[in-house]
Design an enzyme around this catalytic site. Structure first.
Site, PDB file in Angstrom:
ATOM      1  CB  THR A   1      24.698-104.298 -16.428  1.00 20.45           C
ATOM      2  OG1 THR A   1      24.556-102.874 -16.413  1.00 20.45           O
ATOM      3  CG2 THR A   1      25.968-104.714 -15.706  1.00 20.45           C
TER       4      THR A   1
ATOM      5  CG  PHE B   1      18.532-109.844 -13.713  1.00 20.70           C
ATOM      6  CD1 PHE B   1      17.472-108.952 -13.596  1.00 20.70           C
ATOM      7  CD2 PHE B   1      18.290-111.175 -13.417  1.00 20.70           C
ATOM      8  CE1 PHE B   1      16.209-109.363 -13.207  1.00 20.70           C
ATOM      9  CE2 PHE B   1      17.021-111.601 -13.025  1.00 20.70           C
ATOM     10  CZ  PHE B   1      15.986-110.703 -12.921  1.00 20.70           C
ATOM     11  CG  HIS B   2      22.243-103.245 -13.396  1.00 24.68           C
ATOM     12  ND1 HIS B   2      22.617-102.563 -14.532  1.00 24.68           N
ATOM     13  CD2 HIS B   2      21.016-102.756 -13.059  1.00 24.68           C
ATOM     14  CE1 HIS B   2      21.672-101.701 -14.855  1.00 24.68           C
ATOM     15  NE2 HIS B   2      20.688-101.798 -13.989  1.00 24.68           N
ATOM     16  CG  ASP B   3      23.994-105.677  -8.504  1.00 25.92           C
ATOM     17  OD1 ASP B   3      24.689-104.895  -9.164  1.00 25.92           O
ATOM     18  OD2 ASP B   3      23.328-105.324  -7.507  1.00 25.92           O
TER      19      ASP B   3
ATOM     20  CB  VAL C   1      26.937-108.604 -15.191  1.00 19.30           C
ATOM     21  CG1 VAL C   1      28.147-108.549 -16.118  1.00 19.30           C
ATOM     22  CG2 VAL C   1      25.648-108.510 -15.995  1.00 19.30           C
TER      23      VAL C   1
END
Ligand code: BDR
Ligand code: CA
Length: 315
Positions: free
Chosen positions: A191, A242-244, A246
């Site tokens: 991420t 934009f971790h989430d 992924v």
């Protein structure tokens, strides 16, 4: 279409994830959204999911999850996501109704009533998912896989060794990792490579809709907060992770990612609590239980995300 349940704690990057997921509802059959406690308390998390989904015109059941982790005290991330979880940006549409079913019951019934196996995508602490597996192990054969944003093979963003979602509820991580269900870990390793630059963020403004203005404000708040950490300022200047997004992007565009299978365990106490320990060199001789992502084609990731924003803006 992939039948899916989304478990989330919105959260700025969670909102980006919901945008991406619902823009792609031609490919995802989103059966249920459940809310976890993490970035913000359960009350705010559930409200945010309902108001944001209503704002983007989604029609889906949103069920309230558990208030706190299995054993540890709940830790919040309001410093990063703002007191309201959305960088203090307000969405004034009437929220979707709250489901009469608590999250674990809603998950259970959704899974058992489905003819196809269900995928779970989780972008917060794994409390709800783990509670489901402990209380109703009969669902396991009906879960296709669990794709989760959390953990890190290297480093941490809360402590030197722990990523936030893993740190908040490590016992839940352990239950999920040991469940026998295929797990995909989208940890910081991947991420941190899934970032959007300040230049690219400007495109949100260029779309010129109220929705994209709000996304822009949220992302800018997020950027300003994380830039305050010296590590971030030095290594990731002018970018937002934009971790989430992924784990959802991985489901739809797996060819954009690289990953490998490993045995992974989580530390449950001590200084390294919440650390996900990845046995890269197979020292334990244990069978791999997690597919660990470590790379993404960043530009294509951003392109796909922007397409999703455009799609929602035009609805
Ligand atoms: C994770 O922590 C939360 O603050 C984000 O929403 C993301 O799920 C990143 O470590
Ligand atoms: Ca999250």
């Amino acid at each position: 279409k992939i039948p899916i349940i989304i478990d989330t704690d919105p959260g700025i990057d969670d909102a980006m994830m919901l945008t991406f997921a619902f823009a792609n509802n031609h490919a995802l059959d989103i059966r249920l959204v459940t809310t976890s406690s993490g970035n913000i308390s359960q009350g705010k998390s559930n409200h945010n999911a309902r108001v944001f989904l209503s704002y983007i015109g989604a029609n889906v059941e949103v069920a309230r999850g558990l208030e706190s982790p299995f054993l540890r005290e709940l830790e919040l991330a309001e410093d990063i996501h703002g007191e309201n979880g959305f960088g203090n940006v307000q969405f004034l549409t009437p929220p979707l109704p709250v489901s009469h079913r608590p999250a674990v019951t809603a998950m259970l019934e959704t899974i058992l009533n489905s003819n196809e196996k269900i995928t779970i995508a989780a972008t917060g602490p794994l409390t709800n998912v783990a509670a489901l597996l402990v209380a109703h192990p009969e669902v396991k054969p009906k879960i296709e896989r669990i794709t989760w944003m959390g953990g890190a093979a290297v480093g941490g963003n809360v402590t030197p060794t722990a990523e936030f979602n893993a740190f908040v509820d490590p016992h839940a991580v352990q239950i999920v990792f040991n469940s026998g269900i295929p797990v995909v870990m989208s940890g910081l390793d991947v991420t941190h490579k899934a970032y959007i630059t300040k230049e690219e963020i400007k495109k949100l403004q260029e779309f010129g809709t109220e929705f994209t203005q709000k996304l822009h404000q949220m992302v800018t708040f997020y950027l300003d907060q994380i830039e305050k950490t010296p590590f971030h300022a030095e290594n990731y200047d002018q970018v937002v992770h934009f971790h989430d997004v992924v784990p959802l992007m991985y489901l739809l565009q797996p060819h954009l990612f690289e990953g490998t299978d490993h045995y992974v365990e989580v530390e449950l106490e001590g200084k390294a609590v919440g650390a996900t320990v990845v046995d890269y060199y197979n020292r334990t001789k244990k069978e791999p239980n997690v597919h660990v992502l470590h790379n993404v084609e960043r530009e294509k990731f951003v392109e796909e995300f922007m397409k999703a924003v455009e799609n929602i803006s035009e609805r």
